[in-house]
Design an enzyme around this catalytic site. Structure first.
Site, PDB file in Angstrom:
ATOM      1  CG  HIS A 225       4.629   4.723  -7.944  1.00 31.54           C
ATOM      2  ND1 HIS A 225       5.371   4.870  -6.787  1.00 31.54           N
ATOM      3  CD2 HIS A 225       3.335   4.609  -7.541  1.00 31.54           C
ATOM      4  CE1 HIS A 225       4.563   4.866  -5.745  1.00 31.54           C
ATOM      5  NE2 HIS A 225       3.328   4.704  -6.167  1.00 31.54           N
TER       6      HIS A 225
ATOM      7  CD  GLU B 116       8.966   5.728  -7.073  1.00 33.73           C
ATOM      8  OE1 GLU B 116       7.825   5.364  -7.382  1.00 33.73           O
ATOM      9  OE2 GLU B 116       9.645   5.158  -6.193  1.00 33.73           O
TER      10      GLU B 116
ATOM     11  CB  SER C   9       2.448   3.618  -3.063  1.00 32.78           C
ATOM     12  OG  SER C   9       1.980   4.845  -3.569  1.00 32.78           O
TER      13      SER C   9
END
Length: 531
Positions: free
Chosen positions: A443, A341, A229
Site C-alpha cells: 500500500h 496492499e 488511499s
C-alpha cells in the site's frame, strides 16, 4: 420568486463558470509572470504572490491560503473564502500541516509543524505566462483521514510540472477537526449538516483553482483531481458530490473509494459519536468544544474514529445510490490498486501459514460463507496460503472498494475508465533490509513512481528498473491529465475498461494489458457489502 430570474439563485454549470471568470477578471489576475532573479510574482484574486524559481526553471508557490483559518468560531464550519492581503505574500515555504498524531513512519514532511490553521495549498508550474492554458492536477494526500500533508516529498509537484502540467497539492482538515459531527453542529448549519469538513476543504480548494489557476498558466477547464488511499477516497467523494460538478474534467484514484466496505456512515451515527465525545470532553455546548485547545482536542480524540458521512449536503445520499442513479460526475477515470496492499496477517494474525489455519480464520470471519470465500481465494497447499490470504486481506482492506469505483463508473458513466494493477515491488532498503512485502507492491508504494519522486525517497536503493517503471507510470498519468487518455508514443496500449471483456494494465518493469480473471471474488465481496 420570479422564475425568469431563478438562474441567478441556482446557477447551472455554465453560469458557475461565467461567475468564476468574472470574479477573476474583476480581481485583476495578472496575465504574465514578473520574474526577478530567483523570485517570481503573480497576481491572484486575493493579492500579489511571490514564489521561487527552482533550478529546473519550474516556478513554485508554497503555502498559499485558499480559505480562512478554521479557528475559534470557524472550527467545524465550512471553509470560508480567504481574505485579501496588502503588499506581497511570500509563498516560498509550506504552510503548517493539519493537526494530526504521528501515526505513519513513512510520512516525511517539509512543513513547519502542525496547526489548526492549515488550509494552504502549493503550486508548481512550468508556465512562463498565464496565456499557456496548461492542464492542471490537484492532488489529495492519503493517510486514513487522520494524517498526511501536501508538503510530503512523495507528493512534490516539480516532476509532473516538468511534463507540462500545473501541479497543486493541498492540505485539508483531518480527524476530529475534519470529520466531527454533532446534532448541534447540524442544527446551526445553514445546510442542516455536519461532518465532512475535510472534504469541503478540498471542494474549496477546487473553487480556488477555478478562480486563480489561470494566473499560473493553468487552464481551469482542464483540471484533473487525483489522490491515493484516503486521497483516492476523496476523489471518489468529489466525483459523487453535487457540489463539485463542473470543477474538474478527469479523476485519478490510487487504492481507495467511498464505496462498498469504505462507504460513509449515516449522519445520525456519526452525530452520536460526536455526542459521546463531547461527554468525554466535559463539554456541554459547542462554545465549550470550540474553546478546547487544538492539542488537547486531538489528545482527547485519540482512538475515536470520525468517518466520512452521508451529511445531506456534500453527500446527499450514499455514494452507491448516487452512482446507481447516474448522478455522479461523468468524467474519465484512471484508477487501480497495488498487487499486495497489505500482508496476510490481517486474516491469519500470527498463525502459521497452513491450509488448516487459513480455513479456521475464514470460518471466524465469514461463518456459513467461509467455503464460498475459500473457493474464491483458494489454497490447495500450505505454500499457497500466503498469497491467498494476502489477496483476501488486500481486497478487504481497500481493493474491493477501488474495484467497485472502476466497475460502476465504467457501467453507469459515459466516459472511459482505465484500470491498472501496480505490481512493482520496492527494492531493498539502502541499509540492506527488506522491502516490507515480499509478495508484491504494498500500500502507498506506487506514489513515488506515479508522481516521479523516487529520488526524494532516500530509504530505498532504487534501481534502473524502478526508474523505468516510474517513467512509464508517470507518463501514463501525464497523458491522462492532458487528454483524458493515458496512451501515447512508446507506451504499451492501454484499452478502456470493457465489462464484457475486462482488461487491466499491469504496471511493472514490462507493463502489459492483461485479461481479468478474478472478477468472481469481487462479485462475492459485493454480496457482503452491498445488500
Amino acid at each position: 420568486m420570479n422564475r425568469s430570474f431563478e438562474f441567478l439563485y441556482k446557477p447551472p454549470y455554465l453560469m458557475k463558470k461565467i461567475i468564476l471568470l468574472l470574479l477573476a477578471i474583476i480581481s485583476g489576475i495578472a496575465f504574465s509572470f514578473a520574474q526577478t532573479g530567483s523570485n517570481v510574482q503573480v497576481k491572484i484574486t486575493n493579492g500579489l504572490l511571490q514564489g521561487v524559481v527552482e533550478t529546473s526553471g519550474i516556478h513554485s508557490f508554497k503555502g498559499i491560503p485558499y480559505a480562512q483559518p478554521p479557528l475559534a468560531d470557524l472550527r467545524w464550519k465550512e471553509p470560508r473564502p480567504p481574505k485579501n492581503w496588502a503588499g506581497v505574500h511570500v509563498a516560498d515555504h509550506f504552510g503548517p500541516q493539519a493537526m494530526q498524531p504521528p501515526v505513519f513512519s513513512d510520512m516525511m514532511f517539509r512543513s513547519n509543524g502542525k496547526s489548526e490553521d492549515c488550509l494552504y495549498l502549493n503550486v508548481w508550474t512550468p508556465a512562463k505566462s498565464a496565456k499557456e492554458k496548461l492542464p492542471v492536477l490537484v492532488y489529495f494526500y492519503g493517510g486514513g483521514f487522520i494524517a498526511g500533508d501536501g508538503s510530503e516529498y512523495r507528493y512534490d509537484g516539480e516532476a509532473l510540472a516538468k511534463k507540462g502540467i500545473v501541479t497543486v497539492t493541498i492540505n485539508y482538515r483531518l480527524g476530529i477537526f475534519g470529520f466531527f459531527a454533532h446534532p448541534e453542529l447540524t442544527k446551526e448549519s445553514p445546510h442542516h449538516s455536519s461532518g465532512n469538513y475535510g472534504l469541503m476543504d478540498q471542494h474549496a480548494a477546487l473553487l480556488w483553482v477555478q478562480k486563480n489557476i489561470a494566473a499560473f498558466g493553468g487552464d481551469p477547464d482542464k483540471v484533473t483531481i487525483g489522490g491515493e488511499s484516503a486521497g483516492s477516497m476523496s476523489v471518489s467523494a468529489q466525483v459523487a458530490s453535487p457540489l463539485s460538478k463542473g470543477l474538474f474534467r478527469g479523476a485519478i484514484g490510487e487504492s481507495g473509494a467511498v464505496l462498498g466496505n469504505l462507504s460513509p456512515v449515516p449522519l445520525t451515527d456519526i452525530e452520536q459519536t460526536g455526542v459521546k465525545f463531547a461527554q468525554k470532553a466535559g463539554a456541554t455546548t459547542l462554545d465549550d468544544l470550540r474553546k478546547i485547545p487544538a492539542d488537547k482536542l486531538m489528545q482527547l480524540a485519540m482512538g475515536i474514529k470520525f468517518s466520512t458521512a452521508v451529511d445531506g449536503y456534500f453527500l446527499p445520499k450514499m455514494p452507491q445510490a448516487i452512482f446507481d442513479a447516474g448522478k455522479q460526475m461523468h468524467v474519465p477515470l484512471l484508477a487501480g490498486w497495488n498487487s499486495a496492499e497489505v500482508e496476510y496477517h490481517s486474516v491469519l494474525g500470527n498463525d502459521s501459514l497452513t491450509v488448516t489455519n487459513y480455513k479456521k480464520a475464514l470460518q471466524k470471519l465469514y461463518n456459513d460463507k467461509a467455503d464460498d470465500v475459500f473457493n474464491a481465494y483458494p489454497a490447495a497447499t500450505d505454500a499457497d496460503v500466503a498469497q491467498a490470504a494476502t489477496d483476501l486481506a488486500s481486497d478487504r482492506f481497500i481493493v474491493f472498494a477501488t474495484w467497485k469505483f472502476t466497475d460502476i463508473q465504467s457501467k453507469i458513466g459515459d466516459k472511459p475508465v482505465y484500470r491498472y494493477l501496480f505490481s512493482k515491488k520496492r527494492p531493498p532498503m539502502v541499509n540492506g533490509q527488506g522491502n516490507g512485502n515480499s509478495l508484491g507492491a504494498s500500500h502507498a508504494s506506487e506514489i513515488e513512481y506515479a508522481l516521479g519522486n523516487l529520488s526524494t525517497n532516500k530509504v530505498y536503493a532504487w534501481t534502473p528498473d524502478d526508474y523505468k517503471v516510474s517513467e512509464t507510470m508517470q507518463t501514463y498519468f501525464a497523458n491522462f491529465i492532458k487528454t483524458g487518455n493515458p496512451n501515447g508514443n512508446g507506451l504499451p496500449q492501454w484499452d478502456k475498461l470493457d465489462s464484457a471483456n475486462p482488461k487491466t494494465m499491469v504496471i511493472d518493469v514490462n507493463s502489459q494489458l492483461t485479461p481479468v480473471t478474478n472478477t468472481a471474488r469481487y462479485i462475492l465481496l459485493e454480496s457482503f457489502y452491498n445488500k
